[in-house]
Write a protein that holds these residues in place. Structure first.
Motif, PDB file in Angstrom:
ATOM      1  N   UNK A  37       6.416 -17.820  -0.911  1.00  0.00           N
ATOM      2  CA  UNK A  37       5.320 -18.708  -0.509  1.00  0.00           C
ATOM      3  C   UNK A  37       5.136 -18.800   1.004  1.00  0.00           C
ATOM      4  N   UNK A  38       6.201 -18.949   1.810  1.00  0.00           N
ATOM      5  CA  UNK A  38       5.982 -19.052   3.265  1.00  0.00           C
ATOM      6  C   UNK A  38       5.440 -17.765   3.878  1.00  0.00           C
ATOM      7  N   UNK A  39       5.627 -16.642   3.207  1.00  0.00           N
ATOM      8  CA  UNK A  39       5.228 -15.350   3.754  1.00  0.00           C
ATOM      9  C   UNK A  39       3.869 -14.894   3.238  1.00  0.00           C
ATOM     10  N   UNK A  40       3.426 -15.454   2.131  1.00  0.00           N
ATOM     11  CA  UNK A  40       2.194 -14.986   1.493  1.00  0.00           C
ATOM     12  C   UNK A  40       1.446 -16.176   0.896  1.00  0.00           C
ATOM     13  N   UNK A  41       0.799 -16.979   1.729  1.00  0.00           N
ATOM     14  CA  UNK A  41       0.151 -18.198   1.222  1.00  0.00           C
ATOM     15  C   UNK A  41      -0.976 -17.928   0.229  1.00  0.00           C
ATOM     16  N   UNK A  42      -1.604 -16.761   0.302  1.00  0.00           N
ATOM     17  CA  UNK A  42      -2.704 -16.479  -0.617  1.00  0.00           C
ATOM     18  C   UNK A  42      -2.323 -15.564  -1.759  1.00  0.00           C
ATOM     19  N   UNK A  43      -1.036 -15.435  -2.018  1.00  0.00           N
ATOM     20  CA  UNK A  43      -0.559 -14.485  -3.022  1.00  0.00           C
ATOM     21  C   UNK A  43      -1.044 -14.867  -4.428  1.00  0.00           C
ATOM     22  N   UNK A  44      -1.591 -13.894  -5.122  1.00  0.00           N
ATOM     23  CA  UNK A  44      -2.048 -14.105  -6.499  1.00  0.00           C
ATOM     24  C   UNK A  44      -0.966 -13.616  -7.450  1.00  0.00           C
ATOM     25  N   UNK A  45      -0.527 -14.501  -8.339  1.00  0.00           N
ATOM     26  CA  UNK A  45       0.536 -14.164  -9.286  1.00  0.00           C
ATOM     27  C   UNK A  45      -0.078 -13.741 -10.621  1.00  0.00           C
ATOM     28  N   UNK A  46       0.277 -12.560 -11.074  1.00  0.00           N
ATOM     29  CA  UNK A  46      -0.107 -12.107 -12.398  1.00  0.00           C
ATOM     30  C   UNK A  46       0.862 -12.683 -13.424  1.00  0.00           C
ATOM     31  N   UNK A  47       0.465 -12.709 -14.678  1.00  0.00           N
ATOM     32  CA  UNK A  47       1.346 -13.232 -15.717  1.00  0.00           C
ATOM     33  C   UNK A  47       2.640 -12.428 -15.767  1.00  0.00           C
ATOM     34  N   UNK A 350       1.109  -6.369   6.849  1.00  0.00           N
ATOM     35  CA  UNK A 350       0.917  -5.960   5.453  1.00  0.00           C
ATOM     36  C   UNK A 350       0.968  -7.222   4.596  1.00  0.00           C
ATOM     37  N   UNK A 351      -0.177  -7.687   4.179  1.00  0.00           N
ATOM     38  CA  UNK A 351      -0.274  -8.962   3.469  1.00  0.00           C
ATOM     39  C   UNK A 351      -0.022  -8.769   1.974  1.00  0.00           C
ATOM     40  N   UNK A 352       0.791  -9.631   1.401  1.00  0.00           N
ATOM     41  CA  UNK A 352       1.037  -9.603  -0.038  1.00  0.00           C
ATOM     42  C   UNK A 352      -0.184 -10.155  -0.767  1.00  0.00           C
ATOM     43  N   UNK A 353      -0.819  -9.317  -1.596  1.00  0.00           N
ATOM     44  CA  UNK A 353      -2.048  -9.715  -2.290  1.00  0.00           C
ATOM     45  C   UNK A 353      -1.793 -10.147  -3.729  1.00  0.00           C
ATOM     46  N   UNK A 354      -0.990  -9.352  -4.457  1.00  0.00           N
ATOM     47  CA  UNK A 354      -0.685  -9.655  -5.862  1.00  0.00           C
ATOM     48  C   UNK A 354       0.802  -9.435  -6.112  1.00  0.00           C
ATOM     49  N   UNK A 355       1.336 -10.159  -7.070  1.00  0.00           N
ATOM     50  CA  UNK A 355       2.744 -10.022  -7.411  1.00  0.00           C
ATOM     51  C   UNK A 355       2.930 -10.289  -8.897  1.00  0.00           C
ATOM     52  N   UNK A 356       4.011  -9.748  -9.421  1.00  0.00           N
ATOM     53  CA  UNK A 356       4.301  -9.940 -10.842  1.00  0.00           C
ATOM     54  C   UNK A 356       5.810  -9.900 -11.072  1.00  0.00           C
ATOM     55  N   UNK A 357       6.322 -10.898 -11.739  1.00  0.00           N
ATOM     56  CA  UNK A 357       7.718 -10.921 -12.158  1.00  0.00           C
ATOM     57  C   UNK A 357       7.834 -10.181 -13.488  1.00  0.00           C
ATOM     58  N   UNK A 358       8.813  -9.299 -13.571  1.00  0.00           N
ATOM     59  CA  UNK A 358       9.071  -8.549 -14.800  1.00  0.00           C
ATOM     60  C   UNK A 358      10.510  -8.839 -15.217  1.00  0.00           C
ATOM     61  N   UNK A 359      10.685  -9.370 -16.406  1.00  0.00           N
ATOM     62  CA  UNK A 359      12.018  -9.831 -16.817  1.00  0.00           C
ATOM     63  C   UNK A 359      12.842  -8.668 -17.363  1.00  0.00           C
TER      64      UNK A 359
END
Length: 376
Positions: A37-47, A350-359
């Motif tokens: 969060x502190x590094x990528x305030x606009x980060x969009x999280x995918x399911x 290099x801005x973090x745009x999207x992210x996804x956690x994979x279990x």
């Protein structure tokens, strides 16, 4: 998932097992989001990508204890060894393989290694299962002394396990906390286990790394491919490429892809997979990923870089190189969100745009996270 070994305190490796699976997943998502969060305030999280709760592991690292006439395959504890051949994390095809493998230990007189006394020959049996139900088995031995007996009794093992394709002996003479040594002796004519993922055949050699959870690995590669296709780069580097999973998924007829990995065995696997898939514009090189990047002239920087490093992350040198380069996009796949956050802090352009956690690792605090970075 219910586990009688966990309930009896014989094995507590699944540290989150007492939490309902949805709560595990929520906790991992929150942990990763808080770090980034502190590094990528606009980060969009995918399911997040979920896993099966049981039977998801494609590999087993079995410590061999007990005696040559009564070997135990599982883990070490203070009293000796714990039999984990019925661990619910293993699918049935892996569980069924353990009996014939234990019988071979007795038949070939492979004396289990006694850690305390530092005596014996057989340290581990490592087994990998492909999506097609084929198997690779590796016997980690202290020396080559028992290799002739292993060869002699191998036909009986192949009869008992008709889907066993690759068998090898790994020689690990040192008494230290690493699983395998450098020397690998193939005992079968077949040298690779074919791991078919998303319709792509990845050839896995005995000393090559592959993700533990095949279904989640497939989702990870699909996510990477989707991001790369959306970015539409002409040139891609896949650093820390392993057996070429990302590189082969993002390859296309008009895209030049280069994969770099320190493991010579993994690169041999990746080259074979690329040849079989007809990926003529995908090449693989054995070497250090950071050294490779630094050795290239600035004009040679690709449009997009994929990185999939070990837990330590890509580190300051490569992060700085990426920050100062003309690379437009980075796909970062991480198994350690803490080192990921540290690396992202070194790449503010290099801005973090999207992210996804994979279990990838249910019932533990570990997980994989993939992030798409785009230059501002």
């Amino acid at each position: 998932m219910q586990c009688h070994h966990f309930d009896a305190w014989r094995c507590r490796s699944c540290t989150l097992l007492e939490q309902p699976y949805p709560a595990q997943l929520t906790g991992k998502q929150r942990h990763c989001a808080d770090l980034l969060a502190p590094l990528a305030p606009g980060l969009r999280w995918l399911d997040p990508v979920t896993s099966f709760e049981a039977g998801f592991r494609n590999k087993a690292k079995m410590v061999v204890t007990g005696t040559v006439d009564d070997p135990v395959l599982g883990i070490l504890d203070e009293a000796g060894g714990v039999d984990l051949t019925d661990c619910p994390l293993y699918p049935a095809a892996l569980q069924h393989a353990f009996g014939p493998l234990a019988e071979l230990v007795t038949r070939a007189r492979l004396v289990p290694y006694d850690v305390r006394a530092r005596r014996g020959e057989l340290k581990y049996v490592l087994v990998t299962l492909s999506p097609d139900g084929e198997l690779m088995a590796r016997f980690v031995l202290r020396s080559t002394e028992s290799v002739p007996r292993l060869r002699k009794h191998l036909p009986a093992l192949l009869d008992a396990l008709p889907r066993l394709r690759v068998v090898s002996a790994n020689i690990h003479p040192e008494h230290k906390a690493v699983v395998e040594g450098e020397t690998e002796i193939l005992l079968t004519d077949t040298e690779t286990l074919r791991m078919t993922v998303n319709g792509i055949d990845l050839h896995l050699r005995p000393q090559s790394f592959f993700q533990t959870n095949t279904d989640v690995a497939a989702a990870l590669y699909r996510q990477g491919r989707d991001w790369v296709d959306d970015a539409a780069p002409s040139t891609v580097w896949d650093l820390y490429c392993g057996v070429g999973g990302f590189a082969l998924h993002v390859a296309s007829g008009d895209r030049d892809v280069v994969g770099v990995e320190t493991s010579v065995e993994a690169i041999a696997s990746a080259r074979l997979s690329a040849h079989d898939a007809g990926r003529d514009r995908t090449t693989f090189r054995a070497g250090d990923a950071t050294a490779f990047a630094l050795a290239q002239p600035p004009a040679a920087a690709p449009d997009l870089v994929v990185v999939n490093p070990p837990r330590r992350g890509i580190g300051e040198t490569l992060s700085t190189w990426l920050e100062e380069s003309d690379v437009r996009h980075v796909v970062y796949s991480s198994c350690n969100a803490t080192s990921l956050a540290r690396d992202l802090a070194l790449m503010p352009s290099l801005h973090a745009r999207e992210a996804r956690v994979l279990d990838m690792f249910p019932h533990t605090a570990h997980y994989e996270v993939a992030v798409l970075l785009e230059r501002a």
